[in-house]
Design a protein around this motif. Structure first.
Motif, short mmCIF file in Angstrom:
data_model
loop_
_atom_site.label_atom_id
_atom_site.label_comp_id
_atom_site.label_asym_id
_atom_site.label_seq_id
_atom_site.Cartn_x
_atom_site.Cartn_y
_atom_site.Cartn_z
N ILE A 227 0.77 -1.36 -0.06
CA ILE A 227 0.01 -0.02 -0.13
C ILE A 227 0.91 1.21 -0.02
O ILE A 227 0.83 2.24 -0.69
CB ILE A 227 -1.02 -0.10 1.20
CG1 ILE A 227 -1.96 -1.05 1.12
CG2 ILE A 227 -1.86 1.32 1.27
CD1 ILE A 227 -2.92 -0.89 0.10
N THR B 111 0.84 3.85 -3.17
CA THR B 111 0.20 5.19 -2.88
C THR B 111 1.48 6.32 -2.81
O THR B 111 1.19 7.39 -2.51
CB THR B 111 -0.47 5.12 -1.89
OG1 THR B 111 0.26 4.80 -0.72
CG2 THR B 111 -1.83 4.45 -1.85
N THR C 182 3.53 6.99 -0.37
CA THR C 182 3.31 7.43 0.84
C THR C 182 4.77 7.79 1.43
O THR C 182 5.20 8.76 1.94
CB THR C 182 2.87 6.48 1.84
OG1 THR C 182 1.43 6.35 1.62
CG2 THR C 182 2.49 7.18 3.22
N VAL D 150 1.81 2.65 -9.06
CA VAL D 150 1.51 3.82 -9.01
C VAL D 150 0.67 4.30 -10.36
O VAL D 150 -0.41 5.12 -10.26
CB VAL D 150 2.64 4.66 -8.92
CG1 VAL D 150 2.63 6.08 -9.19
CG2 VAL D 150 3.37 4.47 -7.62
N PHE E 203 -2.88 3.14 -9.72
CA PHE E 203 -3.36 3.96 -8.75
C PHE E 203 -3.97 5.40 -9.34
O PHE E 203 -5.21 5.97 -9.14
CB PHE E 203 -2.41 4.09 -7.60
CG PHE E 203 -3.06 5.10 -6.41
CD1 PHE E 203 -3.96 4.67 -5.48
CD2 PHE E 203 -2.55 6.30 -6.38
CE1 PHE E 203 -4.60 5.53 -4.64
CE2 PHE E 203 -3.19 7.15 -5.40
CZ PHE E 203 -4.14 6.92 -4.62
#
Length: 333
Positions: free
Chosen positions: A52, A56, A58, A82, A85
């Motif tokens: 995750i 994302t 992050t 990515v 997403f």
């Protein structure tokens, strides 16, 4: 029948797009989770967490030290994951926006006795804020996307388009509207908007904001029922405040109360013709007061014994519910 098929087809396309997006996200997430578990031997939760934060972007630190194979998987997720997403976000947001627009269209189709404001600048914004307290239903039209978004953020239905175009006014429900306020920065645009609105709905009450002194005749010819001049009106208000402060205070009190209004009504009821004002029992039956009578261009301040005649214009002060009763009595409708 065809319209129903089109709606079902559109809903089917939207549903298919959402399912594709969800499928891609789930597939990439599963691939990353299973891949990290097989290559690094981490727990399933740590593998899901790592997948995750990688998809994302992050940017938190890794769950553990990565092997070469783990780094290759991470690079794959960074590129493909990515991209998936971002594609998902790009695909879902327009769908949500379209759904919202469809909901607004349905609301507009049922809306009646609303006010249309052309231009959501400083003045349009203040007008909308005040009108929505009384009318509840307000629709904004503006060419500027930023202003349209601002109006929607304020909880107002807004349409992006040219207020002088018939189809834009039709979308705003001009044929069912109670009034239209043209307050763009151009007298020409305001005049044309009023003219088109009156052509589509002759009964709509049209208010135009005067931006230049030379635009007054243009707006009157276009059919505006009322003209507002910010500079002239402010100058008159200052003059009244200086010369007749009590009158200015009274006007301010009425404005703040909100529920107290002054309306002009033409006497059409044959029963009230040629009788004293007190015998009409308007005040007793409605709670409203006749403050002024206009007759043949003359202004009369009546007392209880002043006679009223058919065709007189009565200026009645009262609350909304009382004014409705007074309107029925005075017009005989």
């Amino acid at each position: 029948m065809r319209h129903g098929l089109e709606i079902r087809g559109k809903n089917g396309d939207l549903r298919g797009e959402v399912l594709r997006v969800i499928g891609l996200l789930v597939s990439v997430t599963l691939l990353g989770t299973v891949g990290y578990h097989l290559l690094e031997g981490w727990s399933w939760f740590d593998c899901l967490y790592m997948t995750i934060i990688t998809i994302t972007t992050t940017g938190y630190r890794e769950v553990g030290k990565l092997t070469v194979a783990g780094k290759v998987l991470s690079m794959f997720l960074m590129i493909f994951g990515v991209a998936t997403f971002l594609y998902s976000v790009d695909a879902i947001l327009p769908i949500l926006l379209e759904k919202r627009i469809e909901r607004w269209k349905k609301v507009l189709e049922k809306m009646e006795d609303h006010c249309i404001i052309c231009g959501y600048g400083r003045m349009g914004k203040e007008m909308a804020k005040e009108l929505i307290k009384e009318l509840k239903n307000v629709v904004v039209i503006d060419l500027d996307t930023t202003r349209v978004v601002s109006a929607r953020e304020d909880g107002i239905i807004a349409i992006q388009g040219d207020c002088t175009e018939e189809d834009v006014l039709e979308r705003a429900g001009i044929r069912r509207a109670k009034c239209i306020v043209a307050c763009t920065n151009s007298d020409s645009v305001n005049a044309f908007a009023v003219m088109v609105a009156k052509d589509l709905n002759p009964k709509v009450f049209a208010i135009a904001v005067l931006r230049t002194p030379g635009g007054e005749k243009k707006l009157k010819r276009a059919g505006a029922d009322m003209l507002l001049s910010p500079y002239h009106d402010s100058a008159r208000k200052v003059c009244v405040a200086v010369t007749r402060p009590t009158a200015a205070d009274f006007i301010e009190i009425i404005g703040k109360m909100g529920t107290l209004m002054l309306e002009k009504m033409e006497l059409k009821n044959d029963k009230f013709h040629d009788i004293p004002l007190k015998d009409t029992e308007i005040r007793k039956l409605t709670g409203c007061i006749v403050v002024t009578i206009e007759r043949n261009g003359e202004i009369i301040f009546p007392d209880p014994d002043t006679k009223v005649y058919k065709g007189d214009l009565l200026y009645v002060l009262g609350r909304e519910d009382g004014l409705k009763k007074a309107h029925q009595l005075i017009t005989g409708q």
